[in-house]
Structures are given as structure tokens and as C-alpha cells.
Scaffold this motif. Structure first.
Motif, PDB file in Angstrom:
ATOM      1  N   ASP A   6      13.811 -21.978   5.744  1.00 34.71           N
ATOM      2  CA  ASP A   6      13.382 -20.799   4.987  1.00 34.71           C
ATOM      3  C   ASP A   6      14.338 -19.683   5.401  1.00 34.71           C
ATOM      4  N   ILE A   7      15.232 -19.346   4.505  1.00 36.35           N
ATOM      5  CA  ILE A   7      16.323 -18.429   4.855  1.00 36.35           C
ATOM      6  C   ILE A   7      15.806 -17.004   5.075  1.00 36.35           C
ATOM      7  N   ASN A  40      19.006 -27.414  -3.059  1.00 37.22           N
ATOM      8  CA  ASN A  40      18.212 -28.530  -3.590  1.00 37.22           C
ATOM      9  C   ASN A  40      18.042 -28.517  -5.108  1.00 37.22           C
ATOM     10  N   ASN A  49      23.848 -19.105  -1.067  1.00 37.50           N
ATOM     11  CA  ASN A  49      23.433 -19.226  -2.471  1.00 37.50           C
ATOM     12  C   ASN A  49      21.935 -19.019  -2.677  1.00 37.50           C
ATOM     13  N   ILE A 107      22.255 -23.904  -9.036  1.00 38.86           N
ATOM     14  CA  ILE A 107      23.653 -23.598  -8.707  1.00 38.86           C
ATOM     15  C   ILE A 107      24.024 -24.173  -7.338  1.00 38.86           C
ATOM     16  N   TYR A 125      15.784  -6.930  -8.256  1.00 35.05           N
ATOM     17  CA  TYR A 125      16.727  -8.034  -8.054  1.00 35.05           C
ATOM     18  C   TYR A 125      18.165  -7.502  -7.980  1.00 35.05           C
ATOM     19  N   THR A 166      22.918 -18.531 -16.180  1.00 37.74           N
ATOM     20  CA  THR A 166      23.245 -19.931 -15.876  1.00 37.74           C
ATOM     21  C   THR A 166      21.989 -20.764 -16.085  1.00 37.74           C
ATOM     22  N   ASN A 168      11.280 -19.356 -11.234  1.00 35.31           N
ATOM     23  CA  ASN A 168      11.005 -19.224  -9.804  1.00 35.31           C
ATOM     24  C   ASN A 168      11.011 -17.771  -9.320  1.00 35.31           C
ATOM     25  N   THR A 177      19.431 -22.741 -15.143  1.00 36.15           N
ATOM     26  CA  THR A 177      18.712 -23.258 -13.973  1.00 36.15           C
ATOM     27  C   THR A 177      17.236 -22.865 -14.116  1.00 36.15           C
ATOM     28  N   GLY A 194      20.009 -22.992  -0.381  1.00 39.17           N
ATOM     29  CA  GLY A 194      19.460 -23.145  -1.735  1.00 39.17           C
ATOM     30  C   GLY A 194      20.120 -24.309  -2.445  1.00 39.17           C
ATOM     31  N   ARG A 216      13.893 -24.943   1.234  1.00 37.59           N
ATOM     32  CA  ARG A 216      12.548 -25.189   1.781  1.00 37.59           C
ATOM     33  C   ARG A 216      11.960 -26.502   1.290  1.00 37.59           C
ATOM     34  N   ASN A 217      12.125 -26.823   0.021  1.00 35.78           N
ATOM     35  CA  ASN A 217      11.513 -28.028  -0.537  1.00 35.78           C
ATOM     36  C   ASN A 217      12.323 -29.263  -0.095  1.00 35.78           C
ATOM     37  N   LYS A 260      21.365  -7.647  -4.999  1.00 37.27           N
ATOM     38  CA  LYS A 260      22.738  -8.122  -5.236  1.00 37.27           C
ATOM     39  C   LYS A 260      23.752  -6.988  -5.031  1.00 37.27           C
TER      40      LYS A 260
HETATM   41  N1  LIG Z   1      20.578 -18.753 -12.855  1.00 40.61           N
HETATM   42  C1  LIG Z   1      21.191 -17.612 -13.130  1.00 40.61           C
HETATM   43  O1  LIG Z   1      21.247 -17.181 -14.295  1.00 40.61           O
HETATM   44  C2  LIG Z   1      21.897 -16.832 -12.032  1.00 40.61           C
HETATM   45  C3  LIG Z   1      22.797 -15.832 -12.411  1.00 40.61           C
HETATM   46  C4  LIG Z   1      23.456 -15.108 -11.426  1.00 40.61           C
HETATM   47  C5  LIG Z   1      23.240 -15.380 -10.095  1.00 40.61           C
HETATM   48  N2  LIG Z   1      22.350 -16.356  -9.733  1.00 40.61           N
HETATM   49  C6  LIG Z   1      22.155 -16.595  -8.290  1.00 40.61           C
HETATM   50  O2  LIG Z   1      22.450 -17.949  -8.016  1.00 40.61           O
HETATM   51  C7  LIG Z   1      21.717 -18.360  -6.856  1.00 40.61           C
HETATM   52  C8  LIG Z   1      21.018 -19.682  -7.148  1.00 40.61           C
HETATM   53  O3  LIG Z   1      20.066 -19.494  -8.172  1.00 40.61           O
HETATM   54  P1  LIG Z   1      19.663 -20.641  -9.220  1.00 40.61           P
HETATM   55  O4  LIG Z   1      19.937 -20.101 -10.567  1.00 40.61           O
HETATM   56  O5  LIG Z   1      20.245 -21.939  -8.845  1.00 40.61           O
HETATM   57  O6  LIG Z   1      18.060 -20.610  -9.027  1.00 40.61           O
HETATM   58  P2  LIG Z   1      17.021 -21.747  -8.622  1.00 40.61           P
HETATM   59  O7  LIG Z   1      17.224 -22.964  -9.459  1.00 40.61           O
HETATM   60  O8  LIG Z   1      15.686 -21.100  -8.634  1.00 40.61           O
HETATM   61  O9  LIG Z   1      17.439 -22.128  -7.124  1.00 40.61           O
HETATM   62  C9  LIG Z   1      17.177 -21.259  -6.050  1.00 40.61           C
HETATM   63  C10 LIG Z   1      17.488 -21.968  -4.753  1.00 40.61           C
HETATM   64  O10 LIG Z   1      17.236 -21.076  -3.673  1.00 40.61           O
HETATM   65  C11 LIG Z   1      16.354 -21.716  -2.760  1.00 40.61           C
HETATM   66  N3  LIG Z   1      15.502 -20.742  -2.095  1.00 40.61           N
HETATM   67  C12 LIG Z   1      14.670 -19.824  -2.648  1.00 40.61           C
HETATM   68  N4  LIG Z   1      14.013 -19.165  -1.695  1.00 40.61           N
HETATM   69  C13 LIG Z   1      14.437 -19.671  -0.497  1.00 40.61           C
HETATM   70  C14 LIG Z   1      14.107 -19.422   0.866  1.00 40.61           C
HETATM   71  N5  LIG Z   1      13.183 -18.497   1.212  1.00 40.61           N
HETATM   72  N6  LIG Z   1      14.738 -20.131   1.825  1.00 40.61           N
HETATM   73  C15 LIG Z   1      15.655 -21.072   1.485  1.00 40.61           C
HETATM   74  N7  LIG Z   1      16.009 -21.360   0.226  1.00 40.61           N
HETATM   75  C16 LIG Z   1      15.396 -20.660  -0.769  1.00 40.61           C
HETATM   76  C17 LIG Z   1      15.536 -22.700  -3.596  1.00 40.61           C
HETATM   77  O11 LIG Z   1      15.006 -23.774  -2.824  1.00 40.61           O
HETATM   78  P3  LIG Z   1      13.490 -23.768  -2.240  1.00 40.61           P
HETATM   79  O12 LIG Z   1      12.641 -23.020  -3.222  1.00 40.61           O
HETATM   80  O13 LIG Z   1      13.112 -25.217  -2.078  1.00 40.61           O
HETATM   81  O14 LIG Z   1      13.590 -23.076  -0.910  1.00 40.61           O
HETATM   82  C18 LIG Z   1      16.613 -23.198  -4.539  1.00 40.61           C
HETATM   83  O15 LIG Z   1      17.374 -24.194  -3.943  1.00 40.61           O
HETATM   84  C19 LIG Z   1      20.773 -17.210  -6.525  1.00 40.61           C
HETATM   85  O16 LIG Z   1      21.316 -16.446  -5.472  1.00 40.61           O
HETATM   86  C20 LIG Z   1      20.746 -16.378  -7.794  1.00 40.61           C
HETATM   87  O17 LIG Z   1      20.461 -15.028  -7.513  1.00 40.61           O
HETATM   88  C21 LIG Z   1      21.675 -17.094 -10.670  1.00 40.61           C
END
Ligand SMILES: NC(=O)c1ccc[n+]([C@@H]2O[C@H](COP(=O)([O-])OP(=O)(O)OC[C@H]3O[C@@H](n4cnc5c(N)ncnc54)[C@H](OP(=O)(O)O)[C@@H]3O)[C@@H](O)[C@H]2O)c1
Length: 294
Positions: free
Chosen positions: A77-78, A28, A104, A31, A169, A202, A209, A204, A26, A51-52, A173
């Protein structure tokens, strides 16, 4: 024994990370991209997965420009176990090892538990839980051969307490937390650290998504809510690197997040009451806002 500037195994406590090989899923955006940036700044060699591919190449290009980083991009694709394992194999054959794995990649799902579409929920489990476990299993084999390493699982504060309409969700976790706790003990004898990072809100594109599994949960998506403002992803990135260096067990990003989790453990009933009330209030405001837009 060292190979170039790379120690022969894993991550030494308090040691420098220069030359270490880190896989980040994740990577690209959000986080994951921030963690990749923080590790590139430390001089790590990186395998970036998502994936992207367009976004993946963009992040890789930026890190090469900013830090002269040695980067492999692996479209992955994880949720596909074979691809998760292939990511580790490709990284090992390209760089000769894997010192750090950051699980991640993740996504959310919103909706009441009694109404969730189970196929949606299964998919989110495949990404957030099974994908992470498959990558861990493959990476641990490499780390064992090397003599050590570090696995980082990105969980969430809601992996500690569930929120209304976020139960699916949270469950992914909670599962990740459970597996991480056991794996941490199991892997100790192999000199493999297991670090769990529990970010709170955070900044993002996470909520955009996420899947809306149930009509009526839309107000959870895109909301800039919470009792506090979200932190920058770069803060999570820097804190994660510090945790890797120290071999920390579990990490929170802000004092507020830590206190919230303590409160949830000490007063679960009060928190549940509070969250129920806040969810109703937000839903009402969302619905009034929608009506106002007509
Ligand atoms: N943002 C928050 O508030 C927050 C808080 C606590 C924890 N988190 C955790 O932090 C992590 C990152 O989230 P983020 O906030 O950075 O969200 P994000 O901006 O939506 O990023 C999600 C990432 O995961 C990748 N991903 C999603 N599905 C995938 C798949 N099937 N195979 C491979 N990669 C995949 C996406 O890339 P592609 O879509 O291109 O594959 C992207 O790089 C997650 O585990 C989330 O649960 C986030």
C-alpha cells in the motif's frame, strides 16, 4: 564493469535495458501492468507492487509465461510510507539493486474543490504524491550507491491544467510535477534521470476506481468522454520505455495531448471557459440519462 549482463549502474542513454532491475508501483492492471509488460519485453527484472495480490500474481504469471521474466511481487500500500520504503529495500535485497523506479500507482478524486471531503483528498495525496516521493527517496539512496538510475513519475495532462470537478486530482499531479522538476536538477550530479510521463485519457479502470467525494460529480466517473478517444495502455507502456532509454524530461503520449497543454499555457482563459461549458453540458446529459433510466 559489469555484473553478468547487467551494467554496474543505472541506465545508459540509448542502451539496452536487458538485466536492469525495475520497480513498478500500481503494476497489477492498467498503465502499470502495461509498463511492466513493456519492460519485461526488454528483458528487465521486475519488482511489481500493488495492494490486490490476486491481480498482481496474475500479471506476474502472464509476464513469466510471455517473456520468461524474473519477477518479484511485493504487496504494497503505497500510501503507507513504511511500505513504500520497504518495497525498495525488498527489491534491493532480492535483486541486488534498483535501476529504474516507475511511480505509477494512482487514483482520482472527483468533486468541486469547495465541497471536497478533506480526508478523501488527503488519501489521494498520500497515494499519488507522498507515496511516490517516499519511494523516490528510498530508491535514490540505492541508485546513488550504484552510481545511477532512472525515476519515472506518471503524472497526467491534468497535472498541467486543471479541469472542473477534477481539482483535487489535478492538485496531486501538479505537486508531483513540481517535485519532479526540482528533483531532476538535484539528482543530475548523481547520474539519476527523472522522467515525467503525462498521459491523456487512457483506456483503463481509472475512473471506476476514483473517489466520488461529492454528490453531483458522478458523471465524471465511468464516462467515455473527452474530445478524443482514450489510447490503449500498451501505448503508454511502450512510450515510457522509450523515454527511459533516452532519459527524456517530459513525455506526452499523443500529439493531441501535447497541443492541449500548449493551448492551456498560451490561452488559459479560453481553455477555462471551454472546460466550464463542457462540464455543464456533460452534467446535464448525465442527469437526463439518469432520469431516462427511471
Ligand atoms: N487512465 C487515464 O486516463 C490516466 C491518464 C493520465 C494519468 N493516469 C495515471 O496513470 C496511473 C495509473 O492509472 P491507471 O489508469 O492504470 O488506473 P487503474 O487501472 O485504476 O490502476 C491504478 C493502479 O494503482 C494501484 N493503486 C491504487 N492505490 C494504491 C495504493 N494505495 N497502493 C498501491 N497501489 C495502489 C492499483 O492497484 P491496487 O488497487 O490493487 O492497489 C492499480 O494497480 C495513475 O497514476 C494515474 O493517475 C491515468
Amino acid at each position: 564493469m559489469t555484473t553478468g549482463n547487467r551494467p554496474s549502474f543505472g541506465v545508459e542513454r540509448g542502451g539496452a535495458l536487458a538485466g536492469k532491475v525495475a520497480v513498478i508501483t500500481g503494476a497489477n492492471r492498467g498503465i502499470g501492468a502495461a509498463i511492466a509488460g513493456a519492460l519485461a519485453e526488454e528483458g528487465c527484472r521486475l519488482a511489481l507492487a500493488a495492494r490486490n495480490t490476486e491481480l498482481l500474481d496474475k500479471v506476474a504469471g502472464q509476464l513469466r509465461q510471455d517473456f520468461d521474466a524474473d519477477i518479484l511481487t511485493v504487496p504494497t500500500d503505497i500510501s503507507d510510507e513504511g511500505q513504500a520504503r520497504a518495497l525498495i529495500e525488498k527489491t534491493e535485497s532480492h535483486f541486488g539493486g534498483v535501476d529504474i523506479l516507475v511511480n505509477n500507482a494512482g487514483m482520482g478524486i472527483y468533486g468541486a474543490v469547495d465541497e471536497l471531503d478533506l480526508d478523501d483528498l488527503r488519501h489521494v495525496f498520500e497515494v499519488n504524491f507522498f507515496g511516490a516521493v517516499a519511494a523516490l527517496q528510498a530508491a535514490v539512496q540505492v541508485m546513488r550507491r550504484q552510481g545511477g538510475g532512472t525515476v519515472v513519475n506518471i503524472s497526467s495532462i491534468v497535472g498541467k491544467f486543471p479541469q472542473p470537478l477534477g481539482g483535487g486530482y489535478s492538485a496531486t499531479k501538479f505537486a508531483l510535477q513540481g517535485a519532479s522538476g526540482a528533483a531532476r536538477s538535484e539528482l543530475k550530479r548523481d547520474n539519476i534521470d527523472l522522467v515525467v510521463v503525462c498521459p491523456g485519457l487512457t483506456e483503463t479502470e481509472f475512473s471506476q476506481n476514483s473517489r466520488i467525494s461529492v454528490p453531483g460529480a458522478e458523471h465524471r466517473q465511468g464516462e467515455r468522454h473527452s474530445l478524443t478517444r482514450g489510447v490503449e495502455a500498451s501505448k503508454v507502456g511502450r512510450r515510457t520505455v522509450t523515454a527511459i532509454k533516452r532519459g527524456e524530461r517530459e513525455v506526452y503520449i499523443t500529439l493531441f495531448d501535447r497541443l492541449l497543454v500548449w493551448f492551456a499555457v498560451l490561452f488559459p482563459g479560453v481553455l477555462q471557459w471551454l472546460l466550464t461549458y463542457v462540464t455543464r453540458y456533460r452534467r446535464r446529459r448525465f442527469e437526463q440519462g439518469e432520469a431516462g433510466e427511471d
